[in-house]
Design an enzyme around this catalytic site. Structure first.
Site, mmCIF file in Angstrom:
data_model
loop_
_atom_site.group_PDB
_atom_site.id
_atom_site.type_symbol
_atom_site.label_atom_id
_atom_site.label_comp_id
_atom_site.label_asym_id
_atom_site.label_seq_id
_atom_site.Cartn_x
_atom_site.Cartn_y
_atom_site.Cartn_z
ATOM 1 N N GLU A 126 7.863 28.070 8.184
ATOM 2 C CA GLU A 126 8.992 28.957 8.503
ATOM 3 C C GLU A 126 8.853 30.332 7.837
ATOM 4 O O GLU A 126 9.763 30.828 7.185
ATOM 5 C CB GLU A 126 10.346 28.313 8.135
ATOM 6 C CG GLU A 126 10.738 27.181 9.062
ATOM 7 C CD GLU A 126 12.232 26.862 9.031
ATOM 8 O OE1 GLU A 126 13.056 27.715 8.670
ATOM 9 O OE2 GLU A 126 12.568 25.725 9.400
ATOM 10 N N ASP A 273 5.893 20.459 6.604
ATOM 11 C CA ASP A 273 7.202 19.890 6.880
ATOM 12 C C ASP A 273 6.998 19.019 8.115
ATOM 13 O O ASP A 273 6.877 19.532 9.229
ATOM 14 C CB ASP A 273 8.222 21.007 7.147
ATOM 15 C CG ASP A 273 9.598 20.466 7.540
ATOM 16 O OD1 ASP A 273 9.726 19.237 7.724
ATOM 17 O OD2 ASP A 273 10.528 21.272 7.689
ATOM 18 N N ASN A 275 9.091 16.759 9.193
ATOM 19 C CA ASN A 275 10.384 16.358 9.745
ATOM 20 C C ASN A 275 10.457 14.848 9.957
ATOM 21 O O ASN A 275 11.038 14.381 10.933
ATOM 22 C CB ASN A 275 10.662 17.123 11.049
ATOM 23 C CG ASN A 275 11.399 18.421 10.783
ATOM 24 O OD1 ASN A 275 12.404 18.448 10.062
ATOM 25 N ND2 ASN A 275 10.896 19.513 11.332
#
Length: 386
Positions: A126, A273, A275
């Protein structure tokens, strides 16, 4: 009043937005500095972060680790493009002071945090393109780190990998977008054929803009030591377990091509990440090397999107930081979503830098906060070659 008679002014949250006129009266050095001066601030005074969640972690990372060791960091830093929406301010992070969601505030906190980790490898998710170019790359360059960036085509954010220049040189880069690789790379023909039997799922996978960043690095002191560093951010939806399984299958096939075919038997560090909690199919697949065709994640979004297929990969991977209670802590959710997977045949864990205490994380209810720049927590570990 600090040591040496210097007056320290710490604005409280109640004072945010005030313009202050301070009268500074020099002490013993009055002759040198002249009469008292009035200084007016040029802008609103913002509250400082006070004690930060990473301050105690910096005690473990004051120095760069030795030549045979690698300090790795994985961190979703919360893209400004998501932090600055009305939804984020009112629904996701209503507990966070608005000024603490501002990009400049979070960037300054983030640079302070990352600089203090003295890392050799940093994998970030991100990352806004402008944040990489204008802020992180120049700041970390000053600490001896070289940065690489891979953008998601549909978004303004992506992945960044930084490596310490006096420990590593870059041999090659092998970044991909999952959807593109799945469609066109002969490497994924078998998976592509299996997926074609499930058009609804296939369409969803191909709509995603998730990417994988892969860099092959060579040790500066021992050229025979090379390492494959992968970084990713998988699809986020709570019911997207089946999509994440396909994304991770593409990722691991691609990494296998690099670490087994192009650079035979080089060790892998796979950060990101994901998730995916430790109870998910994705985590189980990475950890064990196999996923059964009847795993419940194949039906994560209901019968209509069932896509049963057995998968396997050849790596022996281990979560270097274990399975923390959480790496993401927001108002409505907390869980472990981030990992640093390492090749356990070639690397071992020297130390894991402790995560902030629950008390520190929840001081301002949840993350992000005035003392923490993201809704995720950085994972940090020291690894050594076996």
């Amino acid at each position: 009043e600090a040591a040496g008679g210097e007056r320290v002014f710490t604005p409280s949250n109640a004072m945010v937005g005030l313009r202050l006129k301070l009268r500074c009266t020099p002490g013993d050095g009055a002759q040198r500095y002249g009469p008292p001066q009035e200084v007016e601030s040029s802008g609103p005074v913002e509250a400082g972060p006070g004690a930060c969640t990473f301050d105690s972690r910096h005690l473990y990372t004051k120095k760069v680790c030795g030549q045979g060791s690698i300090r790795a960091v994985s961190y979703n830093i919360l893209a400004d493009t998501y932090a600055q929406t009305e939804f984020s301010r009112t629904v996701l992070y209503p507990y966070c002071a608005p000024y603490a969601l501002e990009l400049d505030y979070r960037q300054n906190l983030l640079k302070k945090e990352l600089a203090g980790y003295s890392a050799d490898l940093i994998c970030l998710q991100e990352v806004d393109k402008s944040v990489f170019v204008d802020s992180l790359a120049p700041a970390l360059d000053a600490f001896g780190l070289e940065g690489l960036f891979k953008i998601k085509e549909k978004q303004h954010e992506g992945l960044a990998t930084f490596y310490r220049r006096d420990k590593f040189s870059l041999l090659s880069q092998h970044d991909i977008a999952f959807s593109e690789a799945l469609l066109s790379d002969p490497l994924h023909k078998e998976l592509r054929d299996k997926l074609a039997q499930y058009p609804l799922v296939q369409e969803k996978v191909l709509q995603r803009s998730s990417v994988l960043q892969v860099s092959v690095l060579q040790s500066a002191t021992d050229p025979s030591r090379k390492i494959c560093v992968a970084n990713t951010h998988l699809y986020w939806h709570p019911k997207g377990g089946n999509i994440r399984l396909i994304q991770i299958a593409v990722a691991l096939s691609h990494i296998k091509h690099i670490a087994c075919d192009l650079y035979p038997s080089i060790p892998v560090i796979f950060c990101g990440d994901f998730n995916s909690t430790p109870s998910s199919g994705t985590y189980s697949f990475v950890n064990s090397g196999v996923i059964a065709e009847d795993h419940e994640d194949w039906v994560s979004n209901g019968e209509e999107e069932r896509c049963n297929m057995p998968l396997s990969h050849p790596f022996k991977l281990l979560s270097a930081c274990g399975e923390p209670a959480y790496t993401n802590y927001v108002g409505g959710f907390h869980g472990c979503l981030d990992y640093i997977f390492i090749d356990k045949n070639a690397l071992e864990v020297e130390q894991v830098i402790p995560l902030p205490s629950h008390e520190e994380v929840t001081t301002h209810q949840a993350l992000p906060s005035v003392s923490h720049p993201s809704d995720h927590i950085a994972l940090i570990c020291d690894l050594k070659w076996k």
